[in-house]
Design an enzyme around this catalytic site. Structure first.
Site, mmCIF file in Angstrom:
data_model
loop_
_atom_site.group_PDB
_atom_site.id
_atom_site.type_symbol
_atom_site.label_atom_id
_atom_site.label_comp_id
_atom_site.label_asym_id
_atom_site.label_seq_id
_atom_site.Cartn_x
_atom_site.Cartn_y
_atom_site.Cartn_z
ATOM 1 C CB THR A 93 -0.902 0.003 1.263
ATOM 2 O OG1 THR A 93 -1.485 1.292 1.424
ATOM 3 C CG2 THR A 93 -0.119 -0.312 2.528
ATOM 4 C CG ASP A 94 -1.117 5.022 -0.878
ATOM 5 O OD1 ASP A 94 -1.610 4.394 0.088
ATOM 6 O OD2 ASP A 94 -1.746 5.900 -1.499
ATOM 7 C CD GLU A 95 -3.049 3.734 4.742
ATOM 8 O OE1 GLU A 95 -2.736 3.577 5.929
ATOM 9 O OE2 GLU A 95 -4.233 3.843 4.362
ATOM 10 C CE LYS A 133 -0.237 -4.427 3.191
ATOM 11 N NZ LYS A 133 -0.700 -5.754 2.679
ATOM 12 C CE1 TYR A 173 -3.371 -2.374 6.067
ATOM 13 C CE2 TYR A 173 -3.090 -0.033 5.572
ATOM 14 C CZ TYR A 173 -3.258 -1.342 5.150
ATOM 15 O OH TYR A 173 -3.304 -1.625 3.804
HETATM 16 P P1 NAD Z 1 -10.186 -6.595 2.876
HETATM 17 O O1 NAD Z 1 -10.118 -6.295 4.329
HETATM 18 O O2 NAD Z 1 -11.396 -6.256 2.094
HETATM 19 O O3 NAD Z 1 -9.921 -8.160 2.648
HETATM 20 C C1 NAD Z 1 -8.945 -8.866 3.342
HETATM 21 C C2 NAD Z 1 -9.178 -10.364 3.125
HETATM 22 O O4 NAD Z 1 -8.120 -11.073 3.805
HETATM 23 C C3 NAD Z 1 -10.496 -10.874 3.695
HETATM 24 O O5 NAD Z 1 -11.122 -11.746 2.781
HETATM 25 C C4 NAD Z 1 -10.077 -11.617 4.953
HETATM 26 O O6 NAD Z 1 -10.955 -12.700 5.283
HETATM 27 C C5 NAD Z 1 -8.701 -12.129 4.555
HETATM 28 N N1 NAD Z 1 -7.840 -12.385 5.710
HETATM 29 C C6 NAD Z 1 -7.597 -11.568 6.769
HETATM 30 N N2 NAD Z 1 -6.776 -12.175 7.644
HETATM 31 C C7 NAD Z 1 -6.453 -13.383 7.104
HETATM 32 C C8 NAD Z 1 -5.625 -14.461 7.511
HETATM 33 N N3 NAD Z 1 -4.955 -14.413 8.673
HETATM 34 N N4 NAD Z 1 -5.519 -15.536 6.711
HETATM 35 C C9 NAD Z 1 -6.202 -15.599 5.547
HETATM 36 N N5 NAD Z 1 -7.014 -14.630 5.118
HETATM 37 C C10 NAD Z 1 -7.146 -13.525 5.886
HETATM 38 O O7 NAD Z 1 -8.888 -5.910 2.250
HETATM 39 P P2 NAD Z 1 -8.680 -5.212 0.827
HETATM 40 O O8 NAD Z 1 -9.099 -3.805 0.908
HETATM 41 O O9 NAD Z 1 -9.215 -6.103 -0.237
HETATM 42 O O10 NAD Z 1 -7.077 -5.215 0.755
HETATM 43 C C11 NAD Z 1 -6.380 -6.335 0.224
HETATM 44 C C12 NAD Z 1 -4.896 -6.062 0.276
HETATM 45 O O11 NAD Z 1 -4.587 -4.895 -0.459
HETATM 46 C C13 NAD Z 1 -4.356 -5.813 1.690
HETATM 47 O O12 NAD Z 1 -3.108 -6.436 1.798
HETATM 48 C C14 NAD Z 1 -4.222 -4.297 1.771
HETATM 49 O O13 NAD Z 1 -3.188 -3.945 2.660
HETATM 50 C C15 NAD Z 1 -3.887 -3.955 0.341
HETATM 51 N N6 NAD Z 1 -4.273 -2.622 -0.142
HETATM 52 C C16 NAD Z 1 -5.566 -2.169 0.036
HETATM 53 C C17 NAD Z 1 -5.936 -0.935 -0.507
HETATM 54 C C18 NAD Z 1 -7.359 -0.411 -0.366
HETATM 55 O O14 NAD Z 1 -7.615 0.721 -0.773
HETATM 56 N N7 NAD Z 1 -8.316 -1.177 0.132
HETATM 57 C C19 NAD Z 1 -5.007 -0.168 -1.200
HETATM 58 C C20 NAD Z 1 -3.701 -0.640 -1.338
HETATM 59 C C21 NAD Z 1 -3.375 -1.881 -0.810
HETATM 60 O O1 DAU Z 2 -4.037 4.181 0.736
HETATM 61 C C1 DAU Z 2 -4.314 2.812 0.700
HETATM 62 C C2 DAU Z 2 -5.117 2.419 1.907
HETATM 63 O O2 DAU Z 2 -6.425 2.928 1.723
HETATM 64 C C3 DAU Z 2 -5.137 0.925 2.154
HETATM 65 O O3 DAU Z 2 -3.834 0.482 2.430
HETATM 66 C C4 DAU Z 2 -6.071 0.571 3.310
HETATM 67 O O4 DAU Z 2 -6.173 -0.835 3.437
HETATM 68 C C5 DAU Z 2 -7.430 1.155 3.010
HETATM 69 O O5 DAU Z 2 -8.317 0.895 4.094
HETATM 70 C C6 DAU Z 2 -7.349 2.636 2.744
HETATM 71 O O6 DAU Z 2 -6.962 3.358 3.952
HETATM 72 P P1 DAU Z 2 -7.634 4.764 4.360
HETATM 73 O O7 DAU Z 2 -7.469 4.934 5.807
HETATM 74 O O8 DAU Z 2 -7.163 5.852 3.463
HETATM 75 O O9 DAU Z 2 -9.172 4.439 3.947
HETATM 76 P P2 DAU Z 2 -10.557 4.750 4.684
HETATM 77 O O10 DAU Z 2 -11.635 4.430 3.706
HETATM 78 O O11 DAU Z 2 -10.629 4.148 6.044
HETATM 79 O O12 DAU Z 2 -10.508 6.326 4.877
HETATM 80 C C7 DAU Z 2 -10.351 7.192 3.761
HETATM 81 C C8 DAU Z 2 -10.275 8.612 4.295
HETATM 82 O O13 DAU Z 2 -11.558 8.973 4.811
HETATM 83 C C9 DAU Z 2 -9.298 8.767 5.462
HETATM 84 O O14 DAU Z 2 -8.680 10.044 5.363
HETATM 85 C C10 DAU Z 2 -10.173 8.702 6.702
HETATM 86 C C11 DAU Z 2 -11.502 9.292 6.224
HETATM 87 N N1 DAU Z 2 -12.725 8.719 6.830
HETATM 88 C C12 DAU Z 2 -12.860 7.373 6.891
HETATM 89 C C13 DAU Z 2 -13.981 6.808 7.433
HETATM 90 C C14 DAU Z 2 -14.146 5.302 7.510
HETATM 91 C C15 DAU Z 2 -13.720 9.577 7.266
HETATM 92 O O15 DAU Z 2 -13.605 10.807 7.182
HETATM 93 N N2 DAU Z 2 -14.859 9.007 7.797
HETATM 94 C C16 DAU Z 2 -15.024 7.653 7.919
HETATM 95 O O16 DAU Z 2 -16.077 7.220 8.457
#
Ligand code: NAD
Ligand code: DAU
Length: 371
Positions: free
Chosen positions: A152-154, A181, A177
């Site tokens: 992730t970019d985080e 990562k 988190y």
């Molecule tokens: P998500 O939370 O929607 O899904 C995570 C999945 O992993 C779920 O199906 C969960 O059951 C499974 N899981 C969790 N713990 C586990 C374990 N111990 N063993 C096996 N399975 C397990 O997450 P997402 O948003 O789809 O993110 C997927 C990946 O991409 C993550 O690694 C996250 O860090 C990365 N990522 C997410 C974003 C975003 O914007 N959501 C952006 C960049 C990177």
């Molecule tokens: O940048 C990539 C990341 O994006 C991934 O690595 C993470 O897995 C993914 O969850 C996401 O992280 P963020 O923290 O950026 O996403 P989130 O949707 O939780 O929040 C987006 C922005 O909105 C953040 O600045 C917090 C804000 N927010 C979030 C929630 C849930 C609110 O203002 N209100 C809310 O209720």
């Protein structure tokens, strides 16, 4: 077994272990690769935590090329069994605890899954894939194998008003988190440097689109708006995220997994920087158009306490992906967010299914304290 029942594919068939594919991005990825390519087999390993939903991938696991295993990426015995049985060519690790707010409540779970789970998969791959030693004593690896870490970019931390994250930006995570990562990325690179393991890493910006779990900003706002609930904006809503439609991420991952250079890291992003409040306004305006009601959905916006350690701005420089692997995002934010809102309107059954008791109690705990 599923393996015995599989049809015969041509020689370049690859077998994937995809972890976490019952979650948001992993599910979109396997749908993408199964639709685009005949010559693959996919084994999904997912623990089905609160974020995993089998309904999301029900049709995919009906496909004879795709097989589901419920299990934990931290389980060494299971990982060894799966590698022995399926002879994976590729591991694509999505499985993770992914929600920043939850990591603030329970950091240890994030470190266990995201760091030790990654390390367990790396070790299982190492045990299965090493063929011997080279003249310098380094392990030699089976031809054509690869471990890919979905990061992730985080990991880069937070930007000021100017500049972008490149692959060379120092790692500087702030939340449990993102720290987990970052650690996982460093372990992956340690396996590359120490064992010459064939690995790649991608670091993507915020994804949105179908099957996004409604604890994250975009689906939370869509569904709360429709339910007549408050739309919680943390702090002033002026933090910036760089949004990418999930299918663009899936295509980028396909490109890296099949053609990325071993040992390299690739940033993925769409140059769609938006302040959170702007995102919330856009969703409200789309709903005003699609599901009109008396007044505007904007009236439901509620400012709540900020996230501790909240990163102010993320912005990805993805020029390495475009220059070296010819990947470009196809979706603009305007087209992608419209599609996403429509998808949630048309998939109320999926929404109902993911709103389990556990999810409801998290919402009460998280927003009960903030209001
Ligand atoms: P998500 O939370 O929607 O899904 C995570 C999945 O992993 C779920 O199906 C969960 O059951 C499974 N899981 C969790 N713990 C586990 C374990 N111990 N063993 C096996 N399975 C397990 O997450 P997402 O948003 O789809 O993110 C997927 C990946 O991409 C993550 O690694 C996250 O860090 C990365 N990522 C997410 C974003 C975003 O914007 N959501 C952006 C960049 C990177
Ligand atoms: O940048 C990539 C990341 O994006 C991934 O690595 C993470 O897995 C993914 O969850 C996401 O992280 P963020 O923290 O950026 O996403 P989130 O949707 O939780 O929040 C987006 C922005 O909105 C953040 O600045 C917090 C804000 N927010 C979030 C929630 C849930 C609110 O203002 N209100 C809310 O209720």
């Amino acid at each position: 077994s599923l393996h015995d029942a599989l049809p015969i594919f041509h020689n370049c068939m690859k077998t994937y272990l995809v972890t976490g594919a019952a979650g948001f991005i992993g599910a979109n990825y396997i749908k993408y690769i199964l639709a685009k390519h005949d010559d693959i087999k996919v084994v999904i390993l997912d623990a089905l935590t609160y974020a995993g939903n089998l309904g999301t991938i029900a049709k995919d696991i009906d496909d004879e090329r795709c097989f589901f295993v419920k299990g934990d990426i931290c389980d060494r015995i299971l990982a060894d069994e799966l590698f022995a049985k399926y002879k994976f060519d590729y591991v694509v690790n999505f499985a993770a605890e992914s929600h920043v707010d939850r990591s603030i409540e329970n950091p240890q779970l994030f470190l266990m899954t995201n760091i030790l789970g990654t390390q367990n998969l790396l070790d299982a791959a190492r045990r299965a894939w090493v063929t011997g030693k080279d003249e310098s004593g380094y392990p030699t690896w089976r031809n054509g194998v690869r471990y890919h870490q979905v990061s992730t970019d985080e990991v880069y931390g937070s930007l000021g008003a100017e500049g972008f994250f490149t692959e060379k930006t120092p790692l500087c995570p702030h939340s449990p988190y993102s720290a987990s990562k970052t650690s996982a990325d460093m372990v992956v690179m340690a396996y590359h440097d120490t064992y010459k393991m064939p690995v790649t890493i991608t670091r993507c910006s915020n994804n949105y689109g179908p099957y996004h779990f409604p604890e994250k900003l975009i689906p939370l706002v869509i569904l709360n708006a429709l339910d007549g609930k408050p739309l919680p904006v943390y702090g002033k809503g002026d933090q910036i995220r760089d949004w990418l439609y999930v299918e663009d991420h899936a295509r980028a991952l396909y490109t890296v997994v099949t053609t990325g250079v071993m040992g390299e890291t690739y940033n993925i992003g769409g140059h769609n920087e938006k302040q959170n409040l702007e995102v919330v306004h856009t969703i409200c305006d789309l709903l005003d158009e699609m599901v009109p009601k008396a007044g505007s959905y904007r009236d439901q916006i509620t400012y709540v306490a900020d996230r501790p350690g909240h990163d102010r701005r993320y912005a990805i420089d993805a020029s390495k992906m475009s220059a070296e692997l010819d990947w470009q995002p196809q979706e603009t934010f305007e087209s992608g967010i419209r599609k996403t809102v429509l998808w949630y309107l048309e998939n109320q059954q999926w929404v109902g299914n993911v709103k389990s008791g556990a999810y409801q109690s998290w919402i009460e705990q998280n927003y009960g304290e903030r209001a």
